[in-house]
Design a protein around this motif. Structure first.
Motif, PDB file in Angstrom:
ATOM      1  N   PRO A   9       7.355  18.435  12.847  1.00 28.94           N
ATOM      2  CA  PRO A   9       6.627  19.799  12.859  1.00 28.94           C
ATOM      3  C   PRO A   9       6.642  20.068  14.424  1.00 28.94           C
ATOM      4  O   PRO A   9       6.202  21.434  14.754  1.00 28.94           O
ATOM      5  N   PHE A  10       6.833  19.297  15.337  1.00 33.91           N
ATOM      6  CA  PHE A  10       6.723  19.440  16.762  1.00 33.91           C
ATOM      7  C   PHE A  10       8.072  19.653  17.594  1.00 33.91           C
ATOM      8  O   PHE A  10       7.850  20.785  18.141  1.00 33.91           O
ATOM      9  N   CYS A  11       9.030  18.958  17.239  1.00 32.69           N
ATOM     10  CA  CYS A  11      10.208  19.211  17.906  1.00 32.69           C
ATOM     11  C   CYS A  11      11.464  19.827  17.118  1.00 32.69           C
ATOM     12  O   CYS A  11      12.194  19.937  17.424  1.00 32.69           O
ATOM     13  N   GLY A  12      11.330  19.580  15.680  1.00 33.53           N
ATOM     14  CA  GLY A  12      12.119  20.125  14.883  1.00 33.53           C
ATOM     15  C   GLY A  12      13.345  19.170  14.508  1.00 33.53           C
ATOM     16  O   GLY A  12      14.049  19.494  13.589  1.00 33.53           O
ATOM     17  N   TYR A  13      13.491  17.883  15.099  1.00 35.18           N
ATOM     18  CA  TYR A  13      14.396  16.959  14.670  1.00 35.18           C
ATOM     19  C   TYR A  13      13.989  16.323  13.429  1.00 35.18           C
ATOM     20  O   TYR A  13      13.187  16.004  12.907  1.00 35.18           O
ATOM     21  N   ASP A  14      15.354  15.961  12.639  1.00 39.41           N
ATOM     22  CA  ASP A  14      15.002  15.212  11.757  1.00 39.41           C
ATOM     23  C   ASP A  14      15.864  13.995  11.301  1.00 39.41           C
ATOM     24  O   ASP A  14      15.671  13.089  10.714  1.00 39.41           O
ATOM     25  N   THR A  15      16.655  13.789  12.575  1.00 35.09           N
ATOM     26  CA  THR A  15      17.514  12.606  12.499  1.00 35.09           C
ATOM     27  C   THR A  15      16.645  11.357  13.421  1.00 35.09           C
ATOM     28  O   THR A  15      17.460  10.420  13.815  1.00 35.09           O
ATOM     29  N   HIS A  16      15.683  11.773  14.081  1.00 33.50           N
ATOM     30  CA  HIS A  16      14.999  10.789  14.875  1.00 33.50           C
ATOM     31  C   HIS A  16      13.594  10.135  14.216  1.00 33.50           C
ATOM     32  O   HIS A  16      12.752   9.882  14.842  1.00 33.50           O
ATOM     33  N   LEU A  17      13.564  10.065  12.942  1.00 40.44           N
ATOM     34  CA  LEU A  17      12.327   9.849  11.924  1.00 40.44           C
ATOM     35  C   LEU A  17      12.641   8.524  11.570  1.00 40.44           C
ATOM     36  O   LEU A  17      13.523   8.047  10.999  1.00 40.44           O
ATOM     37  N   THR A  18      11.678   7.751  11.687  1.00 43.50           N
ATOM     38  CA  THR A  18      11.757   6.298  11.003  1.00 43.50           C
ATOM     39  C   THR A  18      10.200   5.799  10.266  1.00 43.50           C
ATOM     40  O   THR A  18       9.135   6.510  10.603  1.00 43.50           O
ATOM     41  N   VAL A  19      10.393   5.217   9.345  1.00 43.08           N
ATOM     42  CA  VAL A  19       9.193   4.738   8.682  1.00 43.08           C
ATOM     43  C   VAL A  19       8.990   3.452   9.058  1.00 43.08           C
ATOM     44  O   VAL A  19       9.814   2.656   8.788  1.00 43.08           O
ATOM     45  N   SER A  20       7.831   2.965   9.531  1.00 42.64           N
ATOM     46  CA  SER A  20       7.640   1.452  10.081  1.00 42.64           C
ATOM     47  C   SER A  20       6.319   1.044   9.749  1.00 42.64           C
ATOM     48  O   SER A  20       5.388   1.799   9.609  1.00 42.64           O
ATOM     49  N   GLU A  21       5.955  -0.297   9.827  1.00 45.87           N
ATOM     50  CA  GLU A  21       4.783  -0.938   9.624  1.00 45.87           C
ATOM     51  C   GLU A  21       4.150  -0.473  10.994  1.00 45.87           C
ATOM     52  O   GLU A  21       4.595  -1.057  11.927  1.00 45.87           O
ATOM     53  N   VAL A  22       2.700  -0.075  10.958  1.00 43.32           N
ATOM     54  CA  VAL A  22       2.070   0.218  12.365  1.00 43.32           C
ATOM     55  C   VAL A  22       1.030  -0.474  12.490  1.00 43.32           C
ATOM     56  O   VAL A  22       0.492  -0.638  13.661  1.00 43.32           O
ATOM     57  N   ASP A  23       0.230  -1.084  11.393  1.00 44.73           N
ATOM     58  CA  ASP A  23      -0.882  -1.710  11.714  1.00 44.73           C
ATOM     59  C   ASP A  23      -1.267  -2.737  10.416  1.00 44.73           C
ATOM     60  O   ASP A  23      -0.444  -2.626   9.284  1.00 44.73           O
ATOM     61  N   ALA A  24      -2.347  -3.080  10.248  1.00 44.77           N
ATOM     62  CA  ALA A  24      -3.109  -3.800   9.115  1.00 44.77           C
ATOM     63  C   ALA A  24      -4.524  -3.370   8.977  1.00 44.77           C
ATOM     64  O   ALA A  24      -5.042  -3.404   9.985  1.00 44.77           O
ATOM     65  N   ILE A  25      -4.851  -3.225   7.755  1.00 48.83           N
ATOM     66  CA  ILE A  25      -6.210  -3.402   7.310  1.00 48.83           C
ATOM     67  C   ILE A  25      -6.796  -4.680   6.916  1.00 48.83           C
ATOM     68  O   ILE A  25      -5.915  -5.278   6.191  1.00 48.83           O
ATOM     69  N   GLU A  26      -7.640  -4.927   7.186  1.00 51.50           N
ATOM     70  CA  GLU A  26      -8.529  -6.245   6.791  1.00 51.50           C
ATOM     71  C   GLU A  26      -9.687  -5.941   5.690  1.00 51.50           C
ATOM     72  O   GLU A  26     -10.471  -5.299   5.877  1.00 51.50           O
ATOM     73  N   VAL A  27      -9.608  -6.723   4.631  1.00 55.84           N
ATOM     74  CA  VAL A  27     -10.779  -6.722   3.574  1.00 55.84           C
ATOM     75  C   VAL A  27     -11.663  -7.863   3.970  1.00 55.84           C
ATOM     76  O   VAL A  27     -11.221  -9.225   3.954  1.00 55.84           O
ATOM     77  N   ILE A  28     -13.046  -7.386   4.365  1.00 53.61           N
ATOM     78  CA  ILE A  28     -13.999  -8.417   4.665  1.00 53.61           C
ATOM     79  C   ILE A  28     -14.839  -8.326   3.955  1.00 53.61           C
ATOM     80  O   ILE A  28     -15.806  -7.483   3.475  1.00 53.61           O
ATOM     81  N   VAL A  29     -15.290  -9.741   3.410  1.00 54.30           N
ATOM     82  CA  VAL A  29     -16.455  -9.910   2.402  1.00 54.30           C
ATOM     83  C   VAL A  29     -17.340 -10.774   2.969  1.00 54.30           C
ATOM     84  O   VAL A  29     -16.750 -12.191   3.593  1.00 54.30           O
ATOM     85  N   ASP A  30     -18.782 -10.674   3.237  1.00 50.53           N
ATOM     86  CA  ASP A  30     -19.473 -11.676   4.031  1.00 50.53           C
ATOM     87  C   ASP A  30     -19.140 -12.052   5.081  1.00 50.53           C
ATOM     88  O   ASP A  30     -19.171 -13.339   5.513  1.00 50.53           O
ATOM     89  N   SER A  37      -3.545  -6.094   4.714  1.00 53.28           N
ATOM     90  CA  SER A  37      -2.564  -5.100   3.856  1.00 53.28           C
ATOM     91  C   SER A  37      -2.261  -4.300   5.217  1.00 53.28           C
ATOM     92  O   SER A  37      -2.730  -3.831   6.050  1.00 53.28           O
ATOM     93  N   PRO A  38      -0.593  -4.320   5.145  1.00 56.92           N
ATOM     94  CA  PRO A  38      -0.297  -3.606   6.160  1.00 56.92           C
ATOM     95  C   PRO A  38      -0.361  -1.869   5.839  1.00 56.92           C
ATOM     96  O   PRO A  38      -0.375  -1.614   4.851  1.00 56.92           O
ATOM     97  N   THR A  39      -0.139  -1.311   6.936  1.00 54.50           N
ATOM     98  CA  THR A  39      -0.183   0.148   6.927  1.00 54.50           C
ATOM     99  C   THR A  39       1.210   0.780   7.272  1.00 54.50           C
ATOM    100  O   THR A  39       1.660  -0.049   8.228  1.00 54.50           O
ATOM    101  N   PHE A  40       1.356   1.849   6.785  1.00 59.57           N
ATOM    102  CA  PHE A  40       2.956   2.495   7.366  1.00 59.57           C
ATOM    103  C   PHE A  40       2.875   3.842   7.818  1.00 59.57           C
ATOM    104  O   PHE A  40       1.728   4.339   7.408  1.00 59.57           O
ATOM    105  N   ALA A  41       3.651   4.367   8.529  1.00 59.92           N
ATOM    106  CA  ALA A  41       3.588   5.927   9.355  1.00 59.92           C
ATOM    107  C   ALA A  41       5.021   6.089   9.510  1.00 59.92           C
ATOM    108  O   ALA A  41       5.845   5.211   9.732  1.00 59.92           O
ATOM    109  N   VAL A  42       5.181   7.496   9.425  1.00 59.13           N
ATOM    110  CA  VAL A  42       6.539   8.038  10.089  1.00 59.13           C
ATOM    111  C   VAL A  42       6.173   8.539  11.396  1.00 59.13           C
ATOM    112  O   VAL A  42       5.313   9.006  11.862  1.00 59.13           O
ATOM    113  N   ALA A  43       7.349   8.148  12.325  1.00 57.99           N
ATOM    114  CA  ALA A  43       7.168   8.717  13.590  1.00 57.99           C
ATOM    115  C   ALA A  43       8.539   9.269  13.758  1.00 57.99           C
ATOM    116  O   ALA A  43       9.722   8.812  13.553  1.00 57.99           O
ATOM    117  N   CYS A  44       8.390  10.137  14.918  1.00 55.33           N
ATOM    118  CA  CYS A  44       9.508  10.631  15.346  1.00 55.33           C
ATOM    119  C   CYS A  44       9.781  10.176  17.086  1.00 55.33           C
ATOM    120  O   CYS A  44       8.956  10.065  17.801  1.00 55.33           O
TER     121      CYS A  44
END
Length: 75
Positions: A9-30, A37-44
């Motif tokens: 939505p910012f530069c208009g390109y569609d050939t520079h897009l990738t989906v990758s693992e970007v971080d991880a969330i932790e489940v914490i008990v006591d 669990s990994p998290t994913f995002a699309v990046a240009c």
């Protein structure tokens, strides 16, 4: 079937897009991490923008494709 990604939505390109693992969330008990669990995002790689993080690749693609519409230009 792989969901196609809308152009950046910012530069208009569609050939520079990738989906990758970007971080991880932790489940914490006591104060102890019991799962991670990994998290994913699309990046240009052309302009550096990225979409919202999701717990799945399909979720990241869906979030990218269903973002808010671009605001009209000021007149």
């Amino acid at each position: 079937m792989i969901m196609e990604l809308k152009p950046c939505p910012f530069c208009g390109y569609d050939t520079h897009l990738t989906v990758s693992e970007v971080d991880a969330i932790e489940v914490i008990v006591d104060g102890e991490v019991i799962a991670e669990s990994p998290t994913f995002a699309v990046a240009c790689s052309f302009c550096g923008s990225d979409g919202p993080e999701s717990l799945s690749v399909d979720g990241a693609r869906d979030a990218w494709n269903h973002r808010a519409a671009r605001a009209p230009a000021a007149t």
